[in-house]
Design a protein around this motif. Sequence first.
Motif, PDB file in Angstrom:
ATOM      1  N   ASP A 124      -7.670  -0.232  10.774  1.00  0.00           N
ATOM      2  CA  ASP A 124      -8.573  -0.993  11.634  1.00  0.00           C
ATOM      3  C   ASP A 124      -8.433  -2.511  11.483  1.00  0.00           C
ATOM      4  O   ASP A 124      -8.519  -3.249  12.467  1.00  0.00           O
ATOM      5  CB  ASP A 124     -10.035  -0.552  11.408  1.00  0.00           C
ATOM      6  CG  ASP A 124     -10.431  -0.559   9.935  1.00  0.00           C
ATOM      7  OD1 ASP A 124      -9.567  -0.350   9.073  1.00  0.00           O
ATOM      8  OD2 ASP A 124     -11.615  -0.782   9.643  1.00  0.00           O
ATOM      9  N   SER A 162      -6.849  -6.902   2.298  1.00  0.00           N
ATOM     10  CA  SER A 162      -5.826  -5.843   2.407  1.00  0.00           C
ATOM     11  C   SER A 162      -4.422  -6.461   2.353  1.00  0.00           C
ATOM     12  O   SER A 162      -4.109  -7.384   3.123  1.00  0.00           O
ATOM     13  CB  SER A 162      -6.033  -5.114   3.743  1.00  0.00           C
ATOM     14  OG  SER A 162      -4.807  -4.605   4.224  1.00  0.00           O
ATOM     15  N   ALA A 163      -3.604  -5.921   1.468  1.00  0.00           N
ATOM     16  CA  ALA A 163      -2.229  -6.422   1.343  1.00  0.00           C
ATOM     17  C   ALA A 163      -1.483  -6.201   2.653  1.00  0.00           C
ATOM     18  O   ALA A 163      -0.863  -7.118   3.205  1.00  0.00           O
ATOM     19  CB  ALA A 163      -1.528  -5.714   0.188  1.00  0.00           C
ATOM     20  N   ASP A 304      -2.015   0.648  -8.336  1.00  0.00           N
ATOM     21  CA  ASP A 304      -0.765   1.408  -8.499  1.00  0.00           C
ATOM     22  C   ASP A 304      -0.479   1.753  -9.959  1.00  0.00           C
ATOM     23  O   ASP A 304       0.318   2.629 -10.242  1.00  0.00           O
ATOM     24  CB  ASP A 304       0.407   0.605  -7.933  1.00  0.00           C
ATOM     25  CG  ASP A 304       0.095   0.135  -6.539  1.00  0.00           C
ATOM     26  OD1 ASP A 304       0.149   0.946  -5.629  1.00  0.00           O
ATOM     27  OD2 ASP A 304      -0.245  -1.049  -6.375  1.00  0.00           O
ATOM     28  N   ILE A 326     -10.098   0.999  -5.206  1.00  0.00           N
ATOM     29  CA  ILE A 326      -9.382   0.679  -3.959  1.00  0.00           C
ATOM     30  C   ILE A 326      -9.204   1.918  -3.072  1.00  0.00           C
ATOM     31  O   ILE A 326      -9.451   1.877  -1.868  1.00  0.00           O
ATOM     32  CB  ILE A 326      -7.982   0.069  -4.252  1.00  0.00           C
ATOM     33  CG1 ILE A 326      -8.086  -1.075  -5.271  1.00  0.00           C
ATOM     34  CG2 ILE A 326      -7.287  -0.383  -2.969  1.00  0.00           C
ATOM     35  CD1 ILE A 326      -8.715  -2.341  -4.795  1.00  0.00           C
ATOM     36  N   ARG A 370       2.755   7.416  -7.520  1.00  0.00           N
ATOM     37  CA  ARG A 370       2.339   6.962  -8.863  1.00  0.00           C
ATOM     38  C   ARG A 370       1.814   8.116  -9.714  1.00  0.00           C
ATOM     39  O   ARG A 370       1.861   8.036 -10.935  1.00  0.00           O
ATOM     40  CB  ARG A 370       1.307   5.842  -8.755  1.00  0.00           C
ATOM     41  CG  ARG A 370       1.722   4.677  -7.868  1.00  0.00           C
ATOM     42  CD  ARG A 370       2.925   3.894  -8.377  1.00  0.00           C
ATOM     43  NE  ARG A 370       3.404   2.985  -7.325  1.00  0.00           N
ATOM     44  CZ  ARG A 370       4.515   2.289  -7.379  1.00  0.00           C
ATOM     45  NH1 ARG A 370       5.322   2.371  -8.430  1.00  0.00           N
ATOM     46  NH2 ARG A 370       4.874   1.506  -6.383  1.00  0.00           N
TER      47      ARG A 370
HETATM   48  N1  EPU Z   1      -7.987  -0.811   4.396  1.00  0.00           N
HETATM   49  C1  EPU Z   1      -8.835  -0.588   5.434  1.00  0.00           C
HETATM   50  N2  EPU Z   1      -8.418  -0.898   6.704  1.00  0.00           N
HETATM   51  C2  EPU Z   1      -7.189  -1.416   6.944  1.00  0.00           C
HETATM   52  C3  EPU Z   1      -6.300  -1.640   5.859  1.00  0.00           C
HETATM   53  C4  EPU Z   1      -6.730  -1.321   4.583  1.00  0.00           C
HETATM   54  O1  EPU Z   1      -9.974  -0.120   5.251  1.00  0.00           O
HETATM   55  O2  EPU Z   1      -6.866  -1.662   8.116  1.00  0.00           O
HETATM   56  C5  EPU Z   1      -8.407  -0.470   3.026  1.00  0.00           C
HETATM   57  C6  EPU Z   1      -7.577   0.673   2.434  1.00  0.00           C
HETATM   58  O3  EPU Z   1      -8.023   1.939   2.859  1.00  0.00           O
HETATM   59  C7  EPU Z   1      -7.756   0.446   0.948  1.00  0.00           C
HETATM   60  C8  EPU Z   1      -7.854  -1.078   0.868  1.00  0.00           C
HETATM   61  O4  EPU Z   1      -8.156  -1.553   2.172  1.00  0.00           O
HETATM   62  O5  EPU Z   1      -8.967   1.008   0.535  1.00  0.00           O
HETATM   63  C9  EPU Z   1      -6.603  -1.753   0.367  1.00  0.00           C
HETATM   64  O6  EPU Z   1      -5.486  -1.328   1.109  1.00  0.00           O
HETATM   65  P1  EPU Z   1      -4.248  -2.295   1.398  1.00  0.00           P
HETATM   66  O7  EPU Z   1      -4.184  -2.521   2.850  1.00  0.00           O
HETATM   67  O8  EPU Z   1      -4.324  -3.472   0.488  1.00  0.00           O
HETATM   68  O9  EPU Z   1      -3.062  -1.354   0.951  1.00  0.00           O
HETATM   69  P2  EPU Z   1      -1.692  -1.118   1.708  1.00  0.00           P
HETATM   70  O10 EPU Z   1      -1.208  -2.403   2.236  1.00  0.00           O
HETATM   71  O11 EPU Z   1      -1.804   0.028   2.612  1.00  0.00           O
HETATM   72  C10 EPU Z   1      -0.192  -1.679  -0.327  1.00  0.00           C
HETATM   73  C11 EPU Z   1       0.884  -0.984  -1.097  1.00  0.00           C
HETATM   74  C12 EPU Z   1       0.269   0.094  -1.949  1.00  0.00           C
HETATM   75  C13 EPU Z   1      -0.756  -0.540  -2.872  1.00  0.00           C
HETATM   76  C14 EPU Z   1      -1.798  -1.304  -2.057  1.00  0.00           C
HETATM   77  C15 EPU Z   1      -2.821  -2.047  -2.900  1.00  0.00           C
HETATM   78  C16 EPU Z   1       2.823  -1.063   0.304  1.00  0.00           C
HETATM   79  C17 EPU Z   1       3.815  -0.318   1.087  1.00  0.00           C
HETATM   80  N3  EPU Z   1       1.835  -0.367  -0.192  1.00  0.00           N
HETATM   81  O12 EPU Z   1      -0.769  -0.691   0.499  1.00  0.00           O
HETATM   82  O13 EPU Z   1       1.360   0.620  -2.714  1.00  0.00           O
HETATM   83  O14 EPU Z   1      -1.397   0.469  -3.611  1.00  0.00           O
HETATM   84  O15 EPU Z   1      -1.135  -2.268  -1.205  1.00  0.00           O
HETATM   85  O16 EPU Z   1      -2.188  -2.985  -3.679  1.00  0.00           O
HETATM   86  O17 EPU Z   1       2.975  -2.261   0.111  1.00  0.00           O
HETATM   87  C18 EPU Z   1       2.472   2.225  -3.956  1.00  0.00           C
HETATM   88  O18 EPU Z   1       3.417   1.430  -4.065  1.00  0.00           O
HETATM   89  O19 EPU Z   1       2.369   3.270  -4.654  1.00  0.00           O
HETATM   90  C19 EPU Z   1       1.414   1.945  -2.988  1.00  0.00           C
HETATM   91  C20 EPU Z   1       0.614   2.884  -2.480  1.00  0.00           C
END
Ligand code: EPU
Length: 423
Positions: A124, A162-163, A304, A326, A370
């Motif tokens: 979202d 969010s990353a 992670d 998270i 992980r």
């Molecule tokens: N979130 C929302 N809405 C969004 C996006 C995120 O609610 O539109 C929430 C997620 O559900 C979560 C939180 O925000 O609860 C954080 O999510 P984030 O978007 O930061 O995570 P991501 O970008 O999907 C990346 C890494 C993950 C890592 C997380 C947190 C990549 C490919 N993935 O995920 O890596 O755990 O950041 O640092 O970069 C891994 O390498 O094992 C892995 C899962």
Amino acid sequence: MNAYRIEGGRPLAGSVEVPGSKNACLAIMSAVVLGEGATILNNVPDVSDVRIKARLLEKFGARVEWREGSLFIDCTELKQGDADPETVRAIRTSFYLLGPLLGRLGSAKLPVPGGCNIGARPVDFHIKGLELLGAKIKLDEGTYFGRTDGLVGSEIYLDFPSAGATQHLMASATLAQGNTTILNAAVEPEIVTLADFLNRMGARIEGAGTSTITIQGVERLDGCEFRIPSDRLQGGTYLLAGAITRGDVEVTNVYPESQTALTNKLREAGADVYEGSDSVRVRAAKRLKAIKVKTMPYPGFPTDMQQPVAAALAVADGTSVVEETIYESRIGHIPELNRLGAKIRLEGRSAIITGVERLSGAEVEASDLRAGAALCLAGLAAEGETTVRNVHFVDRGYERLAEKLTALGARIERVGAGQTSSR
Ligand code: EPU
């Protein structure tokens, strides 16, 4: 060849060089379509998520070639692609292509993304941000359709740092007309890496690594040459391999400052930590002591490393608490660690870990990347033989894990699923 057989109980010692960062590389491989001309990425990790992403880029007209640890990607002839849902669902970052494709082509479609099974992982923030940049997005039967008459700069506040959303929106805004500000942005090292990459392509981004990022839109971006920095998560896993086996492991080619949450926790648990300019060494002569760990956005303790650290604390002295804030269901490792003799119970989002003297080998199954790493660590510490099945999850983010662990003195080999008994 979908399992690791590990003969555990041997302290690991030695030095291991950490490969390039999977998550930085995947984010860059979405942004790369913004550039006209060829890009060369060096120090690319040879992991399955990167290979899948490379195949996905080809569906959008990119020319992709592997050249000995480097990836050559030419997105000059970019086109509307028809990415198959299986490829897109296999990795979360497929979705981060939507904004950059819109910036280059004006329209794009992508099936809903997937990734590791660790929680709902909505998109979202991504959609809201792209809409603020002037894109029209609709979801129809499992596919996102986007179009725009030209993206325009905007102010975007993220409800959570969010990353993925920070990376996706920062990249998308580079070709928007005017200025964009992302507020409450994530500050992970991978955000800074992506901004460095985009700036080298000709973007104008400031503030990456702080919670306010500003992007001044430019007319076009060009390909460039870029080195992927090392993977703090693979690095952290090898440090934990030293700690869990009461060994002495040094990781090289790392930024010690990106490991500080983990290294401070390891010090608190009684391990000795030594930091060099591009290396970190962990020595755990004695059994670790129980500690409390709570995951937080960077620079807090990384989610992670939550599952791998739980494995290390399973053999610590006393009761540890590991709280995951998270992801709501990054817990697939818990029942499997218990099969190895750990005593872990779940209370809400916290794992309550009563440390045991020793783990004992068993057959266990990885449920995500992980979790798989955590089970390999536990297998290295456990007495007797451990078989970790479903290690295709581990292949997503660890380059030549068995080879690197063997060099540290582990006994670990890859075996076919047929060579393990069924559970
Ligand atoms: N979130 C929302 N809405 C969004 C996006 C995120 O609610 O539109 C929430 C997620 O559900 C979560 C939180 O925000 O609860 C954080 O999510 P984030 O978007 O930061 O995570 P991501 O970008 O999907 C990346 C890494 C993950 C890592 C997380 C947190 C990549 C490919 N993935 O995920 O890596 O755990 O950041 O640092 O970069 C891994 O390498 O094992 C892995 C899962």
